[in-house]
Design an enzyme around this catalytic site. Structure first.
Site, short mmCIF file in Angstrom:
data_model
loop_
_atom_site.label_atom_id
_atom_site.label_comp_id
_atom_site.label_asym_id
_atom_site.label_seq_id
_atom_site.Cartn_x
_atom_site.Cartn_y
_atom_site.Cartn_z
N GLU A 12 0.82 -1.22 0.00
CA GLU A 12 0.00 0.00 0.00
C GLU A 12 0.86 1.27 0.00
O GLU A 12 0.63 2.21 0.76
CB GLU A 12 -0.94 0.01 1.20
CG GLU A 12 -1.95 -1.13 1.20
CD GLU A 12 -2.98 -0.99 2.31
OE1 GLU A 12 -2.85 -0.06 3.13
OE2 GLU A 12 -3.92 -1.80 2.34
N GLU B 232 -5.60 -8.28 1.18
CA GLU B 232 -6.46 -7.91 2.31
C GLU B 232 -7.86 -7.69 1.75
O GLU B 232 -8.03 -6.98 0.75
CB GLU B 232 -6.00 -6.63 3.00
CG GLU B 232 -4.74 -6.72 3.81
CD GLU B 232 -4.40 -5.39 4.48
OE1 GLU B 232 -5.28 -4.49 4.50
OE2 GLU B 232 -3.27 -5.25 4.98
#
Length: 359
Positions: free
Chosen positions: A166, A285
């Site tokens: 991320e 995720e």
């Protein structure tokens, strides 16, 4: 873990989020679905290859007790007990250059007799800038050398390794910032090549994106890619929101989320399958943020995953992010309601998610 930035984002529009037909060299259109990629049902005997890509089916995993002190063995045992099955992937997180990993606990999780698992380990260096690491920052290189030695001596099993997941919201496209998209790509390359050069040949790399539309549609986004030779898998983190607005929708919306301000963006799944068709995809995720104002959304979403997964043959692994409510009231526990738990358990029993990883 993906956090919705404070900037206002328009609710996702209503258009279809299904995978787009992709043009091939022969002029035909298809979904880049290879014969062995059918997600409708998986025959018995699905295993993993040298790059941990399933021979059929989809790897099923979890980051248990995320953002809590109980994360690890206890959280994993609790999650497997309530969901009624072993997880093929255990997701853990590491920062900095002090602790070697996998830790003893993570090695025990991976090698539990009769319940072996694949590790997915995230690492954020947090020592200096991406540019400095790419140039060979001494402290970081020393850590990577010690890490390679640790792997050679203590853990030769193949595992997933994500370098600074991320990273999009930390990109600073200013000359000399040390955090440009190209700096990230160079840092990723350096880390992977250094580990490999020191004998860490069991590392299976994952490039993990946020899949957040305001980032993925920026002109610099494509410059973050480190190169096919150092990227084994491409992952992305994405969540469903129970209340109407940003991120509210079905599984197809989750994978191909769009914004009214970016009408040309085809969605992350469509984009990555067209740009990197040979790379297996991982939802590194995922989860549903529970809301008491719309408690039925979680169970409904889990049902939709089972109904729609066959439309996305590029997905080879799904790793749930399990966390209780935090300061942002984000709660992704699969047992938030009895119906949600029943549907999640049913989802985990589908043939497509039965991939053997040994033991």
């Amino acid at each position: 873990m993906f956090r919705l930035p404070t900037a206002t984002v328009e609710p996702s529009p209503k258009p279809t989020y299904r995978p787009l037909p992709l043009a091939t060299d022969d002029g035909t259109d298809h979904l880049l679905r290879h014969p062995e990629e059918s997600q409708t049902r998986s025959p018995r005997g699905c295993t993993v290859g040298s790059r941990l890509v399933p021979t059929c089916g989809i790897l099923w995993g979890v980051a248990p007790g995320a953002r809590t002190e109980s994360r690890g063995v206890r959280a994993l045992a609790d999650f497997e007990r309530k969901t009624g099955r072993r997880q093929a992937i255990f997701h853990g997180y590491h920062r900095g250059i002090r602790q070697m990993f996998p830790t003893e606990q993570e090695i025990a999780i991976a090698r539990e007799p009769g319940r072996k698992r694949i590790l997915l380990l995230n690492w954020k260096p947090e020592t200096t800038t991406w540019a400095a690491i790419a140039r060979g920052d001494r402290r970081t290189d020393d850590f990577l050398d010690r890490m390679a030695a640790h792997l050679r001596e203590n853990f030769r099993d193949r595992f997933f390794f994500a370098v600074h997941h991320e990273a999009e919201d930390q990109v600073r496209e200013r000359p000399g910032s040390g955090y440009t998209a190209r700096d990230y790509a160079a840092m990723f390359r350096h880390v992977v090549k250094r580990l490999r050069a020191k004998g860490a040949t069991n590392v299976v790399t994952v490039l993990v994106h946020m899949a957040y539309v305001p980032h993925t549609t920026r002109s610099w986004f494509r410059h973050m890619y480190p190169g096919d030779d150092v990227v084994d898998w491409i992952g992305f983190d994405t969540y469903s929101y129970s209340e109407p607005g940003y991120g509210h929708g079905d599984f197809a919306e989750l994978l191909n989320r769009r914004s009214a301000s970016k009408p040309g963006w085809p969605g992350f799944y469509n984009w990555v399958r067209k740009r990197h068709p040979s790379k297996p995809l991982m939802i590194a995720e995922w989860g549903v943020w529970f809301s008491k104002r719309n408690p039925d959304h979680m169970a409904e979403f889990y049902r939709e995953v089972g109904e729609q997964i066959e439309d996305f043959p590029g997905i080879k692994a799904m790793v749930h992010f399990e966390t209780p409510a935090n300061h942002k009231r984000q709660d992704s526990r699969v047992d938030s309601t009895p119906d949600a738990l029943r549907e999640y358990r049913r989802l985990g029993r589908l043939p497509v998610f039965q991939v053997s990883v040994g033991g």
